[in-house]
Write an enzyme that holds these catalytic residues in place. Sequence first.
Site, PDB file in Angstrom:
ATOM      1  N   HIS A   1       0.841  -1.202   0.000  1.00  0.00           N
ATOM      2  CA  HIS A   1       0.000   0.000   0.000  1.00  0.00           C
ATOM      3  C   HIS A   1       0.870   1.243   0.000  1.00  0.00           C
ATOM      4  O   HIS A   1       1.981   1.234   0.544  1.00  0.00           O
ATOM      5  CB  HIS A   1      -0.938   0.022   1.216  1.00  0.00           C
ATOM      6  CG  HIS A   1      -0.239  -0.142   2.531  1.00  0.00           C
ATOM      7  ND1 HIS A   1       0.178  -1.372   3.005  1.00  0.00           N
ATOM      8  CD2 HIS A   1       0.136   0.756   3.471  1.00  0.00           C
ATOM      9  CE1 HIS A   1       0.762  -1.220   4.174  1.00  0.00           C
ATOM     10  NE2 HIS A   1       0.768   0.068   4.481  1.00  0.00           N
TER      11      HIS A   1
ATOM     12  N   HIS B   1       0.870   5.242   1.165  1.00  0.00           N
ATOM     13  CA  HIS B   1       0.231   6.295   1.955  1.00  0.00           C
ATOM     14  C   HIS B   1       0.306   7.579   1.137  1.00  0.00           C
ATOM     15  O   HIS B   1       1.382   7.927   0.629  1.00  0.00           O
ATOM     16  CB  HIS B   1       0.998   6.524   3.257  1.00  0.00           C
ATOM     17  CG  HIS B   1       1.024   5.335   4.179  1.00  0.00           C
ATOM     18  ND1 HIS B   1       0.196   5.239   5.267  1.00  0.00           N
ATOM     19  CD2 HIS B   1       1.777   4.203   4.177  1.00  0.00           C
ATOM     20  CE1 HIS B   1       0.443   4.094   5.912  1.00  0.00           C
ATOM     21  NE2 HIS B   1       1.402   3.455   5.264  1.00  0.00           N
TER      22      HIS B   1
HETATM   23  P1  5GP Z   1       1.879   0.455   7.398  1.00  0.00           P
HETATM   24  O1  5GP Z   1       2.456   0.748   8.757  1.00  0.00           O
HETATM   25  O2  5GP Z   1       1.727  -1.012   7.137  1.00  0.00           O
HETATM   26  O3  5GP Z   1       2.596   1.182   6.294  1.00  0.00           O
HETATM   27  O4  5GP Z   1       0.450   1.149   7.398  1.00  0.00           O
HETATM   28  C1  5GP Z   1      -0.746   0.499   7.628  1.00  0.00           C
HETATM   29  C2  5GP Z   1      -1.828   1.564   7.655  1.00  0.00           C
HETATM   30  O5  5GP Z   1      -3.087   0.930   7.559  1.00  0.00           O
HETATM   31  C3  5GP Z   1      -1.841   2.410   8.942  1.00  0.00           C
HETATM   32  O6  5GP Z   1      -1.682   3.777   8.594  1.00  0.00           O
HETATM   33  C4  5GP Z   1      -3.215   2.112   9.546  1.00  0.00           C
HETATM   34  O7  5GP Z   1      -3.798   3.245  10.144  1.00  0.00           O
HETATM   35  C5  5GP Z   1      -4.015   1.625   8.353  1.00  0.00           C
HETATM   36  N1  5GP Z   1      -5.048   0.673   8.683  1.00  0.00           N
HETATM   37  C6  5GP Z   1      -4.892  -0.455   9.436  1.00  0.00           C
HETATM   38  N2  5GP Z   1      -6.072  -1.124   9.511  1.00  0.00           N
HETATM   39  C7  5GP Z   1      -6.960  -0.409   8.776  1.00  0.00           C
HETATM   40  C8  5GP Z   1      -8.351  -0.603   8.486  1.00  0.00           C
HETATM   41  O8  5GP Z   1      -8.996  -1.571   8.902  1.00  0.00           O
HETATM   42  N3  5GP Z   1      -8.948   0.341   7.711  1.00  0.00           N
HETATM   43  C9  5GP Z   1      -8.267   1.411   7.222  1.00  0.00           C
HETATM   44  N4  5GP Z   1      -8.952   2.276   6.473  1.00  0.00           N
HETATM   45  N5  5GP Z   1      -6.957   1.635   7.481  1.00  0.00           N
HETATM   46  C10 5GP Z   1      -6.317   0.723   8.250  1.00  0.00           C
END
Ligand code: 5GP
Length: 139
Positions: free
Chosen positions: A99, A101
């Site tokens: 993903h 951001h």
């Molecule tokens: P990472 O740390 O893996 O780059 O980011 C994961 C992101 O996914 C975090 O910013 C977190 O807030 C978001 N996130 C985790 N679970 C969910 C969810 O169930 N729904 C949404 N919309 N975002 C999520």
Amino acid sequence: MSNCIFCKIVRGELPCEKLYEDDSVLAFMDIGPIVKGHALVIPKAHHDPLTDVPTELLGKIMTVVQRIARAQRDGLGADGVNIHQANGKAAGQEVWHTHFHVIPRFANDGHSWNWRAQKYEQREEMQALAGKIRGALPS
Ligand code: 5GP
Ligand code: ZN
């Protein structure tokens, strides 16, 4: 991937605040924004890590990243946008479905990156690292 949260969002088994979707890409609001308006852009198919995402699909994802960034600028009046992609545990990745951001930035939004610029003591150190990266570049 049955247990992946983002796959569940894609399948509609978990809710999301959708911003955009097409056949292969979905964009939605991050539930834990580091700046309000923070969005996520994902491939609908489960791919992880980033280095395994097919290049053509990655192009489609990046096109949506750019569209969301433009919409944050034009729709939210963002003064800037950060694109962040955590790839691997050491990089802080928590959800194991690739993903991006897309984070709208505003003057005085209160967020700051803990960005510590280091220094190469010897130019040779940088050159040696560059040589290793160049040597490993896929043709
Ligand atoms: P990472 O740390 O893996 O780059 O980011 C994961 C992101 O996914 C975090 O910013 C977190 O807030 C978001 N996130 C985790 N679970 C969910 C969810 O169930 N729904 C949404 N919309 N975002 C999520
Ligand atoms: Zn997934």
